[in-house]
Design a protein around this motif. Structure first.
Motif, PDB file in Angstrom:
ATOM      1  N   PHE A 444       0.824  -1.222   0.000  1.00 13.09           N
ATOM      2  CA  PHE A 444       0.000   0.000   0.000  1.00 13.09           C
ATOM      3  C   PHE A 444       0.853   1.265   0.000  1.00 13.09           C
ATOM      4  CE2 PHE A 444      -3.260  -2.986   1.371  1.00 13.09           C
ATOM      5  CZ  PHE A 444      -4.380  -2.518   0.697  1.00 13.09           C
ATOM      6  N   ALA A 445       2.009   1.210   0.672  1.00  9.59           N
ATOM      7  CA  ALA A 445       2.871   2.406   0.735  1.00  9.59           C
ATOM      8  C   ALA A 445       3.601   2.598  -0.593  1.00  9.59           C
ATOM      9  CB  ALA A 445       3.868   2.259   1.878  1.00  9.59           C
ATOM     10  N   LYS A 446       4.088   1.491  -1.178  1.00  6.91           N
ATOM     11  CA  LYS A 446       4.911   1.602  -2.401  1.00  6.91           C
ATOM     12  C   LYS A 446       4.098   2.064  -3.610  1.00  6.91           C
ATOM     13  CE  LYS A 446       9.210  -0.305  -1.674  1.00  6.91           C
ATOM     14  NZ  LYS A 446       9.381   0.366  -0.382  1.00  6.91           N
ATOM     15  N   VAL A 447       2.839   1.586  -3.734  1.00  4.31           N
ATOM     16  CA  VAL A 447       2.082   1.879  -4.959  1.00  4.31           C
ATOM     17  C   VAL A 447       1.651   3.340  -5.071  1.00  4.31           C
ATOM     18  CG1 VAL A 447       1.246  -0.488  -5.281  1.00  4.31           C
ATOM     19  CG2 VAL A 447      -0.142   1.134  -3.963  1.00  4.31           C
ATOM     20  N   VAL A 448       1.748   4.077  -3.963  1.00  4.26           N
ATOM     21  CA  VAL A 448       1.398   5.506  -4.054  1.00  4.26           C
ATOM     22  C   VAL A 448       2.643   6.378  -3.903  1.00  4.26           C
ATOM     23  CG1 VAL A 448      -0.987   5.241  -3.307  1.00  4.26           C
ATOM     24  CG2 VAL A 448       0.802   5.560  -1.588  1.00  4.26           C
ATOM     25  N   GLU A 449       3.803   5.728  -3.842  1.00  2.81           N
ATOM     26  CA  GLU A 449       5.063   6.468  -3.673  1.00  2.81           C
ATOM     27  C   GLU A 449       5.348   7.291  -4.929  1.00  2.81           C
ATOM     28  OE1 GLU A 449       9.082   4.384  -3.606  1.00  2.81           O
ATOM     29  OE2 GLU A 449       8.384   4.175  -1.522  1.00  2.81           O
ATOM     30  N   GLU A 450       5.770   8.538  -4.742  1.00  2.00           N
ATOM     31  CA  GLU A 450       6.064   9.386  -5.896  1.00  2.00           C
ATOM     32  C   GLU A 450       7.538   9.235  -6.257  1.00  2.00           C
ATOM     33  OE1 GLU A 450       4.557  13.339  -5.457  1.00  2.00           O
ATOM     34  OE2 GLU A 450       2.491  12.604  -5.360  1.00  2.00           O
TER      35      GLU A 450
END
Length: 582
Positions: A444-450
């Protein structure tokens, strides 16, 4: 539909014309098969724009060596105004560099075709039935269903774009024992809604809180008519009611992912219509089903409760299975395999090809169901092509740790939870960043990481960056213009060359039935766009907007607009909307 030949197909035709000329000259025997002649981008772009193996594959029938045949081919090709140079490499490959006008014409073609750029007629209207999701109607959609849902849906869009007539189908397993369990669980929640204290949910029932509103709806629908009625009276009523309600929940969950099926086929309806009996009769008539006794389960001694029972068996060993498989159980009910067989026979009646998207846990059944479909469809004329795509499970993580389960379902993370947290587009794109048969982590954290390590962000950022360039151009009174494309340099044209691969990528992805290829391609295109942008940081002349040069700025803005168009077309195939700004 406006039809645009891929660049590769157009040059394949030119090479084909050269081979025809060589036949007339006697350098090639007439009627030599050209089936293995390919025209594709060379592995190393520094070798040129296109490579062909024509001399390699035709030298033998021409009774000559590849290099001398290559020389004859090159002599013809170098007269073509669209070919800047043709060179022989290694044992006889031919590398071509194309004239600049080829690439600027391709940019103009992207602009003219817009959303249709990359569309193909290769499917020739063949009817393809794709069945995907088909989750049991016993609970909300969870992560286990998500990847197959997205892969199936993207494959359907891809095949449509490539000229197939696609039916998106969902098979509702509403005939098995799990549906009786669902009906009993709903009846319990129904009694609870009528004010009864039902205590803890008993073992063997579905415990999820998602059934509370279904029980309440049943109380509104039926009043207390079935509160203390015997099970035989209420079970069929609650079974139909529960399935209908659960399918409404499943459809709403799929809608969150932007997925809508054309057809929902019911297993119960299939059985009521006598389809399994018809399939069995046909298979018996063709000696593919016989009455026999299954071998005892493997092990030293058969278990105590095992007894030899005669069952109708499908001859799946004929098709590479390790044993023949029963199509009915000892109580006469259909096995899952028997029902599935009849279902595929029904699908084959209105399709030229079948594709099923299954979880990898079904790998063991692939061979026998393929064998059965081949046998049945042979009885209807041509054996029908049937492909099963297996999709691996997804591991859900949060900053590298396993993710917590959902409150609503009790024991799994629902699709609704995921979409709610990161959005439909992130979920869909992420599911296509690996081959479906590869294991996958969804963090969940990685897929929204810019960051550029996150392909979802990286591709969307490329599109947003292009939109921002175009807005800035408009603010400074520069408009995209195709008038001075001759001013574009080698770095600009490298970007066009990558964009021009899109129609070919669509055809290859459609041919191999691999929608993830489009996601991979978009990541490459985005990387090239960002690299080009970075050139402008070091050299003002490389910027999209060169303040003192309106003609070059117009050409670069036109280039940017077309790269944006290709990104949008690719994202649309994946069911992802392109963002205007980040």
């Amino acid at each position: 539909m406006s039809e645009h030949h891929t660049l590769y197909a157009a040059f394949a035709e030119r090479i084909d014309a050269v081979l025809s000329a060589l036949e007339l000259e006697g350098a090639l025997p007439p009627g030599t098969s050209r089936a293995n002649v390919s025209v594709e981008p060379p592995r190393d772009p520094s070798h040129g724009d296109l490579a062909t193996n024509a001399a390699m594959v035709l030298a033998k029938p021409a009774a000559t060596n590849p290099r001398s045949l290559a020389e004859k081919i090159v002599e013809h090709l170098s007269r073509d105004p669209l070919i800047e140079s043709a060179q022989i490499a290694g044992p006889g490959f031919i590398n071509l560099r194309l004239a600049r006008s080829t690439w600027t014409d391709e940019l103009a073609a992207i602009a003219a075709l817009g959303g249709d750029y990359g569309k193909s007629a290769m499917g020739e209207g063949r009817r393809v039935n794709i069945e995907y999701v088909s989750a049991n109607p016993t609970g909300p959609m969870h992560m286990g269903h998500c990847r197959g849902a997205v892969v199936g849906d993207a494959l359907a869009s891809l095949l449509e774009f490539a000229g197939h007539a696609v039916t998106r189908e969902y098979y509702v397993n509403d005939a098995g024992g799990q549906v009786d369990t669902l009906a009993r669980s709903v009846h319990l929640r129904y009694r609870e809604a009528l004010g009864e204290d039902v205590g803890a949910i008993p073992d063997g029932f579905y415990p999820g809180a998602y059934l509370v509103p279904v029980g309440e709806a049943a109380a509104q629908e039926f009043g207390d008519r079935y509160r203390s009625a015997p099970e035989a009276e209420w079970l069929p009523v609650f079974r139909a009611f529960a399935v209908e309600r659960m399918m409404a929940i499943i459809r709403a969950d799929l809608q969150l992912l932007g997925i809508a099926h054309d057809v929902f086929s019911s297993e119960a309806a299939l059985q009521a219509a006598g389809k399994p009996e018809a399939a069995e009769a046909w298979l018996r008539a063709h000696d593919l089903v016989y009455d026999g006794v299954l071998e005892a389960p493997k092990g030293k001694e058969p278990p105590d409760d095992w007894e030899a029972t005669e069952l109708p068996l499908f001859r799946s060993t004929r098709f590479g299975d390790d044993q023949d498989r029963p199509i009915r159980k000892s109580d006469g009910k259909w096995t899952y395999f028997g029902a599935d067989l009849a279902y595929h026979m029904q699908k084959a009646e209105s399709a030229d090809e079948l594709i099923d998207i299954w979880g990898a846990d079904h790998a063991g059944t692939v061979k026998r169901i393929k064998a059965a479909v081949a046998a049945l469809s042979e009885g209807q004329g041509e054996p029908i092509p049937f492909d099963v795509k297996l999709v691996q499970m997804v591991q859900l993580l949060r900053n590298g740790e396993p993710a917590k389960m959902s409150k609503r379902s009790g024991n799994f993370v629902t699709i609704a939870d995921m979409v709610d947290e990161v959005g439909k587009d992130v979920v869909r794109f992420s599911m296509l960043t690996r081959k479906p048969e590869a294991q996958m982590d969804f963090d969940f954290a990685k897929v929204v990481e810019e960051s550029k390590d996150n392909p979802v962000f990286y591709v969307q950022y490329a599109h947003a960056r292009i939109r921002s360039i175009l807005r800035k151009g408009a603010d400074e009174n520069f408009a995209p213009s195709a008038e001075h494309l001759g001013l574009l340099g080698e770095d600009d044209l490298a970007l066009v060359k990558r964009a021009a691969q899109f129609p070919r990528e669509v055809e290859m992805a459609a041919r191999t039935r691999e929608p993830h290829r489009i996601a991979f391609y978009l990541a490459d295109l985005a990387a090239e766009l960002h690299a080009f942008w970075n050139l402008g940081n070091a050299d003002q002349q490389k910027r999209f907007i060169v303040a003192q040069d309106a003609n070059l700025s117009g050409a670069r803005l036109f280039l940017a607009a077309q790269i944006g168009q290709v990104i949008r077309n690719g994202l649309a195939l994946l069911g992802v909307e392109a963002v205007e700004e980040l």
